[in-house]
Design an enzyme around this catalytic site. Structure first.
Site, PDB file in Angstrom:
ATOM      1  N   HIS A   1      19.845  69.779  72.690  1.00  0.00           N
ATOM      2  CA  HIS A   1      19.607  69.360  71.722  1.00  0.00           C
ATOM      3  C   HIS A   1      20.432  68.676  70.573  1.00  0.00           C
ATOM      4  O   HIS A   1      20.325  70.205  69.273  1.00  0.00           O
ATOM      5  CB  HIS A   1      18.017  69.887  71.151  1.00  0.00           C
ATOM      6  CG  HIS A   1      16.999  70.134  71.965  1.00  0.00           C
ATOM      7  ND1 HIS A   1      16.479  71.111  72.230  1.00  0.00           N
ATOM      8  CD2 HIS A   1      16.370  69.251  73.049  1.00  0.00           C
ATOM      9  CE1 HIS A   1      15.137  70.536  73.308  1.00  0.00           C
ATOM     10  NE2 HIS A   1      15.473  69.726  73.809  1.00  0.00           N
TER      11      HIS A   1
ATOM     12  N   GLU B   1       9.737  76.834  76.408  1.00  0.00           N
ATOM     13  CA  GLU B   1       8.887  75.153  77.363  1.00  0.00           C
ATOM     14  C   GLU B   1       8.306  76.572  78.583  1.00  0.00           C
ATOM     15  O   GLU B   1      10.042  76.509  79.337  1.00  0.00           O
ATOM     16  CB  GLU B   1       9.409  74.565  77.396  1.00  0.00           C
ATOM     17  CG  GLU B   1       8.697  73.698  75.502  1.00  0.00           C
ATOM     18  CD  GLU B   1       9.426  73.228  75.155  1.00  0.00           C
ATOM     19  OE1 GLU B   1      10.943  72.767  75.480  1.00  0.00           O
ATOM     20  OE2 GLU B   1       9.083  72.312  74.405  1.00  0.00           O
TER      21      GLU B   1
ATOM     22  N   ASN C   1      11.237  70.339  70.676  1.00  0.00           N
ATOM     23  CA  ASN C   1      12.601  69.310  70.903  1.00  0.00           C
ATOM     24  C   ASN C   1      12.537  68.324  70.039  1.00  0.00           C
ATOM     25  O   ASN C   1      11.436  68.029  69.185  1.00  0.00           O
ATOM     26  CB  ASN C   1      11.836  68.655  72.538  1.00  0.00           C
ATOM     27  CG  ASN C   1      10.794  69.656  72.948  1.00  0.00           C
ATOM     28  OD1 ASN C   1      10.040  70.522  72.563  1.00  0.00           O
ATOM     29  ND2 ASN C   1      11.894  70.059  74.785  1.00  0.00           N
TER      30      ASN C   1
HETATM   31  P1  FAD Z   1      21.841  59.653  71.930  1.00  0.00           P
HETATM   32  O1  FAD Z   1      20.273  59.511  72.091  1.00  0.00           O
HETATM   33  O2  FAD Z   1      22.974  61.023  71.957  1.00  0.00           O
HETATM   34  O3  FAD Z   1      22.243  58.477  71.351  1.00  0.00           O
HETATM   35  C1  FAD Z   1      23.669  58.668  70.914  1.00  0.00           C
HETATM   36  C2  FAD Z   1      23.740  56.941  71.779  1.00  0.00           C
HETATM   37  O4  FAD Z   1      25.278  56.985  71.279  1.00  0.00           O
HETATM   38  C3  FAD Z   1      24.501  58.071  73.140  1.00  0.00           C
HETATM   39  O5  FAD Z   1      23.829  56.493  74.489  1.00  0.00           O
HETATM   40  C4  FAD Z   1      25.528  57.224  73.231  1.00  0.00           C
HETATM   41  O6  FAD Z   1      26.675  57.094  74.643  1.00  0.00           O
HETATM   42  C5  FAD Z   1      26.490  56.482  72.366  1.00  0.00           C
HETATM   43  N1  FAD Z   1      27.476  56.832  71.597  1.00  0.00           N
HETATM   44  C6  FAD Z   1      28.295  57.606  71.254  1.00  0.00           C
HETATM   45  N2  FAD Z   1      29.539  57.623  70.601  1.00  0.00           N
HETATM   46  C7  FAD Z   1      29.986  56.416  70.415  1.00  0.00           C
HETATM   47  C8  FAD Z   1      30.625  55.762  70.135  1.00  0.00           C
HETATM   48  N3  FAD Z   1      31.533  55.946  69.627  1.00  0.00           N
HETATM   49  N4  FAD Z   1      30.547  54.086  70.177  1.00  0.00           N
HETATM   50  C9  FAD Z   1      29.371  53.341  71.113  1.00  0.00           C
HETATM   51  N5  FAD Z   1      28.659  54.851  71.399  1.00  0.00           N
HETATM   52  C10 FAD Z   1      28.243  56.194  71.318  1.00  0.00           C
HETATM   53  N6  FAD Z   1      14.527  65.702  73.142  1.00  0.00           N
HETATM   54  C11 FAD Z   1      12.895  65.647  73.432  1.00  0.00           C
HETATM   55  O7  FAD Z   1      12.410  65.773  72.117  1.00  0.00           O
HETATM   56  N7  FAD Z   1      12.764  66.176  74.420  1.00  0.00           N
HETATM   57  C12 FAD Z   1      13.257  66.835  76.027  1.00  0.00           C
HETATM   58  O8  FAD Z   1      12.435  67.427  76.681  1.00  0.00           O
HETATM   59  C13 FAD Z   1      14.853  66.629  75.467  1.00  0.00           C
HETATM   60  N8  FAD Z   1      15.356  67.036  77.015  1.00  0.00           N
HETATM   61  C14 FAD Z   1      16.607  66.640  76.818  1.00  0.00           C
HETATM   62  C15 FAD Z   1      16.746  66.699  78.370  1.00  0.00           C
HETATM   63  C16 FAD Z   1      18.606  66.823  78.287  1.00  0.00           C
HETATM   64  C17 FAD Z   1      19.354  67.041  79.643  1.00  0.00           C
HETATM   65  C18 FAD Z   1      19.336  66.411  77.075  1.00  0.00           C
HETATM   66  C19 FAD Z   1      20.809  65.970  76.948  1.00  0.00           C
HETATM   67  C20 FAD Z   1      18.501  66.319  75.900  1.00  0.00           C
HETATM   68  C21 FAD Z   1      17.221  66.995  75.862  1.00  0.00           C
HETATM   69  N9  FAD Z   1      17.017  66.355  74.112  1.00  0.00           N
HETATM   70  C22 FAD Z   1      15.360  66.437  74.452  1.00  0.00           C
HETATM   71  C23 FAD Z   1      17.411  65.822  73.413  1.00  0.00           C
HETATM   72  C24 FAD Z   1      16.960  64.505  72.974  1.00  0.00           C
HETATM   73  O9  FAD Z   1      17.845  63.147  74.274  1.00  0.00           O
HETATM   74  C25 FAD Z   1      18.108  64.416  72.107  1.00  0.00           C
HETATM   75  O10 FAD Z   1      18.869  64.754  70.594  1.00  0.00           O
HETATM   76  C26 FAD Z   1      18.225  62.728  71.776  1.00  0.00           C
HETATM   77  O11 FAD Z   1      18.152  61.881  72.586  1.00  0.00           O
HETATM   78  C27 FAD Z   1      19.030  62.116  70.047  1.00  0.00           C
HETATM   79  O12 FAD Z   1      19.293  60.750  69.061  1.00  0.00           O
HETATM   80  P2  FAD Z   1      20.162  60.131  69.202  1.00  0.00           P
HETATM   81  O13 FAD Z   1      19.326  58.663  68.554  1.00  0.00           O
HETATM   82  O14 FAD Z   1      20.269  61.583  67.502  1.00  0.00           O
HETATM   83  O15 FAD Z   1      21.490  60.076  70.382  1.00  0.00           O
END
Ligand code: FAD
Length: 497
Positions: free
Chosen positions: A438, A353, A476
């Site tokens: 990721h 990207e 992504n």
């Molecule tokens: P998450 O979105 O990580 O959500 C998990 C949540 O659970 C968090 O809010 C966390 O605080 C909470 N949590 C954790 N442990 C506990 C606990 N024990 N008790 C209560 N709460 C808890 N992906 C893309 O597709 N495109 C992009 O452009 C992209 N850019 C990114 C840029 C950055 C800087 C980052 C950090 C990530 C990026 N990603 C991107 C990745 C994407 O954001 C993640 O893959 C996605 O958010 C994961 O989703 P999820 O539902 O698995 O978990």
């Protein structure tokens, strides 16, 4: 409240957690969501909810006293600075061989991510989730996810003329001159809003460099999409600054969930216990894996199988910069939302990207985040002596990613007569190989769970986040995480309620 009995408890408020909560609530189930981060709905002293990337403050990092920016250096100088310790939005979680960036707060990773919303190519899907029906994903669940997230592609005519994507046009030119396809990357940014930013008609966010520490206006994070619809159901309560520490079978059926309430210094102020009939692990790949590994090892959930903690990958993330000629400027105004990529996945295992360097000055640099077909997989394990979950990823395991990214950038450098930047990640360091944005895997579909995320060993426990995906999505990941969650929750609602 402590002592409550809830039909469904969701741990985490990222993509997987929001899909689960919305669909359960729409099916008539009351849901309680638990989120360790803050709610991010109140402006700070500067009138804005989120801090700018160029001036990190307490809001920027999760419980750190010094920033840990992905680009540690600029023009050779270290740029990290001291900040007050606070439950800020971006966690740079350090394991022995890799730093894993994650969002903390109601909305999870959607609060901090780049907004790139990419559906993998259909022919690559079999390698991502081999047990999942491809037609169902591409006919039903990817479209549902894209609609729910508000995904859209940039107007190509505007892309061709606007100053803020000059850097991406330089990337396109270099790609095409070396014979690589350049593709537009869809995003969840409101493109009409960005056009108005460029016209000076509205407050700026993408054009003010906002990205890593939250976006104040134009990005459709989960706050503006799934969480808004969740609120409309009236069936979901969300507890922020609450962290789940234990889940164990309850004497009378269901599960006893222990939750620590914290203050903004991270200190526990109250410990609560609730009983839940069903528990959805949606704490993200790292959060869910850490919880499950510890609960299995310490006897809270001993019947979880041996696949817990396994199959973790970094989606092959690696970063690099190119030093362009002085006649090839990338522009002092760079939209913080990337919108194009160089596709060499099939031939070289890399999708790069074109990323912004929103410094506000001309850098003559092109900057790239590559997603590569890195085959290495790591495992989480419990260290009883330290009381911590460890990850056995080694920094050297990024070498295949570097080699794959080089299939693109060595060729571009040779064609253009340019070189790699050596000033972005430390002195004379070309490759940003110390991190991932990721994280994926740790409770992989059909291994730790059945084909719909039901954890083996316990009925009523589910995984519904990035932990299900075995380490790589070829692009992504958040659209795939959302689409898989939509597929799984539909089945769970139809058969388990
Ligand atoms: P998450 O979105 O990580 O959500 C998990 C949540 O659970 C968090 O809010 C966390 O605080 C909470 N949590 C954790 N442990 C506990 C606990 N024990 N008790 C209560 N709460 C808890 N992906 C893309 O597709 N495109 C992009 O452009 C992209 N850019 C990114 C840029 C950055 C800087 C980052 C950090 C990530 C990026 N990603 C991107 C990745 C994407 O954001 C993640 O893959 C996605 O958010 C994961 O989703 P999820 O539902 O698995 O978990």
């Amino acid at each position: 409240p402590s002592g409550a009995n809830v039909p469904a408890l969701v741990i985490g408020t990222g993509y997987g957690g929001c899909v689960a909560a919305l669909r359960l609530a729409q099916a008539g189930v009351d849901v309680h969501m638990i989120e360790m981060g803050m709610s991010w709905d109140t402006p700070g002293p500067d009138g804005k909810i989120f801090a700018n990337t160029t001036s990190p403050d307490a809001r920027s990092f999760w419980l750190r006293t010094k920033t840990k920016q992905p680009l540690s250096n600029f023009l050779g100088f270290p740029i990290d600075r001291d900040i007050p310790k606070y439950t800020g939005i971006l966690d740079a979680e350090e394991f022995a061989g890799i730093t894993v960036y994650q969002g903390r707060g109601v909305g999870g990773g959607s609060l901090v991510n780049g907004g790139m919303a990419v559906t993998p190519k259909r022919e690559n899907f079999g390698a991502i989730l081999p047990s999942v029906n491809v037609d169902e994903m591409y006919d039903t669940y990817y479209p549902r996810a894209n609609a729910g997230l508000g995904v859209a592609t940039i107007d190509p005519a505007w892309f061709d003329t606007t100053d803020c994507y000059q850097y991406a046009r330089v990337g396109r030119k270099h790609a095409q001159r070396s014979g690589f396809p350049f593709v537009f990357v869809p995003t969840v940014y409101d493109w009409d809003y960005m056009k108005q930013e460029a016209a000076g008609a509205v407050p700026k966010s993408a054009l003010a460099g906002e990205i890593l520490y939250g976006n104040n206006y134009g990005k459709k994070s989960l706050q503006k999409t799934y969480l808004a619809r969740i609120k409309d159901t009236g069936r979901v309560t969300i507890s922020s600054l609450h962290k789940v520490t234990s889940v164990t079978p309850a004497a009378g059926g269901g599960y006893t969930v222990v939750i620590d309430q914290t203050d903004t210094s991270g200190a526990t102020t109250l410990t609560k216990t609730v009983t839940a009939a069903k528990v959805f692990f949606a704490a993200g790949s790292v959060g869910t894996s850490k919880l499950l590994v510890r609960l299995k090892a310490t006897g809270a959930l001993p019947a979880l199988n041996g696949e817990i903690g396994q199959g973790w990958g970094d989606n092959g993330n690696v970063m690099c910069g190119g030093a362009n000629h002085l006649w090839d400027p990338t522009g002092s105004l760079q939209a913080s939302i990337p919108t194009g990529g160089i596709d060499n996945w099939n031939a070289g295992g890399a999708f790069a990207e074109v990323a912004p360097l929103p410094t506000g000055i001309e850098t003559y640099a092109s900057f790239y985040l590559s997603i590569t077909k890195n085959p290495n997989r790591a495992r989480f394990s419990w260290n009883a002596a330290t009381g911590k979950v460890e990850l056995n990823w080694q920094t050297s395991w990024k070498q295949p990613s570097i080699d794959m990214a080089k299939t693109i950038f060595d060729k571009i450098n040779a064609k253009e007569g340019t070189i790699y930047r050596t000033d972005l990640f430390g002195t004379y360091k070309i490759w940003g190989d110390h991190l991932t944005y990721h994280p994926l895997g740790g409770a992989v579909l059909t291994k730790a769970t059945d084909n719909y995320g039901r954890l083996h060993g316990y009925s009523g426990l589910y995984v519904i986040d990035g932990a299900l995906i075995p380490g790589n999505t070829s692009v992504n990941p958040f659209v795939t995480i959302t689409a898989l969650a939509e597929r799984n929750i539909e089945k769970i609602i139809a058969t388990d309620l």
